[in-house]
Design a protein around this motif. Sequence first.
Motif, short mmCIF file in Angstrom:
data_model
loop_
_atom_site.label_atom_id
_atom_site.label_comp_id
_atom_site.label_asym_id
_atom_site.label_seq_id
_atom_site.Cartn_x
_atom_site.Cartn_y
_atom_site.Cartn_z
N VAL A 258 -6.88 -2.96 4.24
CA VAL A 258 -5.54 -3.45 3.75
C VAL A 258 -4.48 -2.62 4.47
CG1 VAL A 258 -4.18 -3.40 1.43
CG2 VAL A 258 -6.71 -3.77 1.42
N ARG A 259 -3.24 -3.39 4.52
CA ARG A 259 -2.04 -2.84 5.16
C ARG A 259 -1.04 -2.83 4.21
NH1 ARG A 259 -2.70 -6.12 10.88
NH2 ARG A 259 -4.77 -5.94 11.54
N VAL A 260 -0.38 -1.63 4.21
CA VAL A 260 0.64 -1.21 3.37
C VAL A 260 2.07 -0.84 4.45
CG1 VAL A 260 1.95 -0.12 1.64
CG2 VAL A 260 -0.90 -0.59 1.33
N ALA A 261 3.24 -1.62 4.12
CA ALA A 261 4.39 -1.21 5.19
C ALA A 261 5.41 -0.87 4.36
CB ALA A 261 4.69 -2.57 5.77
N LEU A 262 5.96 0.21 4.79
CA LEU A 262 7.27 0.57 4.06
C LEU A 262 8.36 0.11 4.76
CD1 LEU A 262 6.37 4.72 4.42
CD2 LEU A 262 6.58 3.31 2.03
N VAL A 263 9.30 -0.58 4.11
CA VAL A 263 10.57 -1.04 4.31
C VAL A 263 11.76 -0.55 3.63
CG1 VAL A 263 9.03 -3.25 5.30
CG2 VAL A 263 10.10 -3.19 3.08
N GLY A 264 12.79 -0.95 4.11
CA GLY A 264 14.01 -0.57 3.49
C GLY A 264 14.90 -0.24 4.35
N TYR A 265 16.33 0.02 3.63
CA TYR A 265 17.37 0.41 4.61
C TYR A 265 17.19 1.57 5.38
CZ TYR A 265 22.41 -0.71 5.02
OH TYR A 265 23.74 -1.19 5.65
N LYS B 246 -5.99 -2.14 -4.74
CA LYS B 246 -7.14 -2.41 -5.28
C LYS B 246 -7.39 -3.94 -5.56
CE LYS B 246 -10.23 -1.44 -9.20
NZ LYS B 246 -10.03 -0.60 -10.62
N LYS B 247 -6.33 -4.75 -5.82
CA LYS B 247 -6.31 -6.01 -6.17
C LYS B 247 -6.66 -6.72 -4.84
CE LYS B 247 -2.69 -5.83 -9.63
NZ LYS B 247 -1.33 -6.27 -9.95
N ILE B 248 -5.78 -6.49 -3.73
CA ILE B 248 -6.14 -7.03 -2.50
C ILE B 248 -7.48 -6.60 -1.91
CG2 ILE B 248 -5.14 -7.25 -0.08
CD1 ILE B 248 -2.49 -6.14 -1.15
N HIS B 249 -7.92 -5.52 -1.87
CA HIS B 249 -9.14 -4.83 -1.67
C HIS B 249 -10.26 -5.74 -2.20
CE1 HIS B 249 -11.47 -1.70 0.26
NE2 HIS B 249 -12.38 -2.04 -0.55
N ILE B 250 -10.21 -6.01 -3.34
CA ILE B 250 -11.32 -6.61 -4.11
C ILE B 250 -11.53 -8.08 -3.67
CG2 ILE B 250 -12.07 -7.57 -6.46
CD1 ILE B 250 -10.95 -5.10 -7.78
N GLN B 251 -10.14 -8.71 -3.21
CA GLN B 251 -10.31 -10.03 -2.83
C GLN B 251 -10.92 -10.28 -1.62
OE1 GLN B 251 -6.27 -11.16 -3.09
NE2 GLN B 251 -6.28 -11.60 -5.51
N ARG B 252 -10.69 -9.19 -0.84
CA ARG B 252 -11.14 -9.25 0.60
C ARG B 252 -12.51 -8.63 1.10
NH1 ARG B 252 -6.57 -6.76 4.62
NH2 ARG B 252 -5.60 -8.76 3.64
N PHE B 253 -12.92 -7.84 0.11
CA PHE B 253 -14.52 -7.21 0.28
C PHE B 253 -15.18 -7.89 -0.59
CE2 PHE B 253 -11.74 -4.28 2.91
CZ PHE B 253 -12.19 -4.08 3.93
#
Length: 403
Positions: free
Chosen positions: A200-207, A382-389
């Motif tokens: 799972v990939r999480v990206a920090l975005v913002g000003y 966790k939500k994304i992880h359960i869907q993927r694995f």
Amino acid sequence: MIDQKEATSEKAVLIGIITQQQDEAKSEEYLDELDFLTQTAGGVPVKRFVQKLERPNPKTFLGTGKLDDVRDFIKTHDIGTAIFDDELSPAQLRNIEKILDCKILDRTNLILDIFAQRAQTSSAKTQVELAQHEYLLPRLTRLWTHLDKQKGGIGMRGPGETEIETDRRIIRDKIAVLKKRLKTIDKQMAVQRKNRGKMVRVALVGYTNVGKSTLMNVISKSDVFAENKLFATLDTTVRKVVIKNIPFLMTDTVGFIRKLPTQLVESFKSTLDEVREADLLLHVVDISHPNFEDHIASVNTILDDINCADKPTVMVFNKIDAYQHETIDEDDLVTEKGKEHYTLQDWKKTWMGNDKAESLFISAINKDNLDTFKETVYEEVKKIHIQRFPYNDFLYYEYKEEE
């Protein structure tokens, strides 16, 4: 009074306009940001000039009378640079330079210069160089006038002063070479992303300057460069993070800004691909900034431009330690309560606290509410992880954590 720092640094005047689309308050805010950009680039803002206009003068941006005032101030105080808050056309640059007889920069050129200073990797340097050349191409006629007085400093880094002696054909050839090099870099980065597997990939975005890198350091226990300057982070950084029993990848990306040069959006395609391919976005906001809602809107516009607006997003309101609000006396029956009077609790009762958008209030530097932050990120990942694995894989991670 000009202090000692101004006497030894590159002094600049800042120039903006007030229009129907940009009122006095907005103009002042943009100039505050231009002031910060100038300091980040190594300059010292000495004075601001603002004029009310229906629209910018197509020949000189400002009216000729106001431009004469700027010229007189520049001559009297030995100012070397005039910086305009909007992008100037090639014709405007030529005409203004003849009148002011000093180095002329616009907001785009200034941002490109900061990127040139900040670029560290070959990828970032190539991306910035391409953006600078594309910006320079229609403006080469202006640069020919500098053959007798070549200048360095802000706005003159990157491709270098050799551009003054080149022609359009050479610049176009250089752009073609840089684009070819970037294609190779894009392929290499795509392979790197593919090699990271299905994690799972999480990206920090913002000003820009909202504390993304500081948050990255705290969560990933790494040492990503962080500084109280605009665009302190230019090169994308990826770290493996484990919260409880789930590993995921966290990416720290370049900060966005209003009026972001289109050349940078195009040339930083490979960097923005990290955002495009993320499964979850953490939209970090500096809630202590008086115009943080405008910053949110600017970031959302860019996310929409790169087709990332519909990604799962958690709003992270950072710097609660620095948040201040105006108070109203209990006996004051006249003053109407506005957003400038909102406490953090008041903000939580607005759209920030509704059920549709997950919102967190933290201080990355003081580590306030980080446990809540980690728990929220854990649940979203966790939500994304359960869907993927497969379910057994998820139990495997729990088993490894217990060991």
